[in-house]
Design a protein around this motif. Sequence first.
Motif, short mmCIF file in Angstrom:
data_model
loop_
_atom_site.label_atom_id
_atom_site.label_comp_id
_atom_site.label_asym_id
_atom_site.label_seq_id
_atom_site.Cartn_x
_atom_site.Cartn_y
_atom_site.Cartn_z
N ILE A 48 -9.17 -4.65 14.17
CA ILE A 48 -7.96 -4.07 14.72
C ILE A 48 -7.10 -3.60 13.41
O ILE A 48 -6.04 -2.87 13.56
N GLY A 49 -7.55 -3.73 12.28
CA GLY A 49 -7.04 -3.21 10.94
C GLY A 49 -5.97 -3.82 10.35
O GLY A 49 -5.50 -3.33 9.33
N VAL A 50 -5.51 -5.17 10.74
CA VAL A 50 -4.52 -5.73 9.88
C VAL A 50 -5.00 -6.36 8.51
O VAL A 50 -4.02 -7.00 7.87
N ASP A 51 -6.17 -6.30 8.35
CA ASP A 51 -6.60 -6.73 7.04
C ASP A 51 -6.47 -5.51 5.71
O ASP A 51 -6.83 -5.83 4.77
N ARG A 52 -6.14 -4.57 6.32
CA ARG A 52 -5.89 -3.28 5.49
C ARG A 52 -4.66 -3.17 4.59
O ARG A 52 -3.66 -4.13 5.09
N ALA A 53 -4.38 -2.41 3.58
CA ALA A 53 -3.08 -2.53 2.96
C ALA A 53 -1.78 -2.20 3.91
O ALA A 53 -2.06 -1.25 4.78
N ILE A 54 -0.76 -2.80 3.77
CA ILE A 54 0.45 -2.61 4.49
C ILE A 54 0.97 -1.00 4.76
O ILE A 54 1.15 -0.69 5.66
N PRO A 55 0.80 -0.41 3.54
CA PRO A 55 1.48 0.97 3.71
C PRO A 55 0.43 1.91 4.30
O PRO A 55 0.64 2.71 5.36
N VAL A 56 -1.02 1.66 4.47
CA VAL A 56 -1.93 2.08 5.15
C VAL A 56 -1.57 1.93 6.66
O VAL A 56 -1.79 2.89 7.63
N GLN A 57 -1.43 0.61 6.98
CA GLN A 57 -1.13 0.14 8.33
C GLN A 57 0.06 1.08 8.89
O GLN A 57 0.04 1.31 9.99
N TYR A 58 1.22 0.93 8.01
CA TYR A 58 2.45 1.81 8.49
C TYR A 58 2.01 3.09 8.88
O TYR A 58 2.61 3.75 9.99
N TRP A 59 1.56 4.09 7.86
CA TRP A 59 1.35 5.22 7.77
C TRP A 59 0.39 5.67 9.20
O TRP A 59 0.92 6.42 10.04
#
Length: 318
Positions: free
Chosen positions: A56-67
């Motif tokens: 689900i992608g929650v292990d990626r960088a937070i700014p990347v998730q927000y964008w």
Amino acid sequence: MIVQALLRRLPLAFVTLLVLSLVVFFGGQLLPGDVGRAVLGPLADARAVARFNHAIGVDRAIPVQYWEWISRFVRGDMGESYTFRAPVAPFVLAALANSLKLAAMAFCMILPLGILGGVVAALDVGGWKDRVIILTGQSLGVVPEFISAIVLILIFGIWLRWLPMSADWPDGAGALTQARYLVLPSLPLVIIYFGYVARVARTGAVAALDSDYARTAILKGLPPRIILFRHVLRNALLPTITVAASLVGYLTGGLVVVETLFHYRGIGSLIYTAAKAKDFPMLMAGVLVVGMLYTVAAIVGDVLAEMLDPKLRARGRA
């Protein structure tokens, strides 16, 4: 004129929603617990939890998730629920529709009662009617929703059995049946906001009664009813427009306690459930949709007030 008023407010609305999106996204990251663990359960294998978080992608960088989230949201894609593994939009829109029904019922009760109370108080400034209305409104306004809701359930649902104790109407219920189920959940909101609306309406009515045109109308011998409806009521309505706009937003998205007590599947209950389950797409979409509703209601209130008040129109042109 309307277009100009809208254009003046759109930049602020955009900034407000942008800040709200940042607050809700980064605030969601502070919620305790692990998403994969919350969805798969406490007995799930650690490797399964890690695989789920990666999927689900929650292990990626937070700014990347927000964008990724905000860029999809502005295109109309609210994302996919972690809990249900299904698109978020149908859940949010269905809950929003339910909350709008409850908000409309409460609004239709609060506004007329509040304006009536404010005008009656203004016509008897300093008298016993004025004191009773203002004191009653202030006293009721500080009663927490869960206390007034429980008392109302006991009185109208259990003792008198006049109204259903739950807002969960049967499938296929018509509009009148749904309205009957929504009366009791609306009453705690009426209790809280009656005094607020009444005080605002009273202020506008008192100012109208003290104005030059009201005195002129009285000197001309116009009947009190004409003066009341033609001059006083319009000016009593002006300050309540902004209040009414803010009420629309709150009554739609701020009803977690009421929706929980009356088992109502609205947007407030959905946001609360999503927060407990760490279902970020559902949580963020619900909060941002409510924020958009607040913003639209505030803009509409400002534009209506400017259209009805010559002073605000002149200030807007300046």
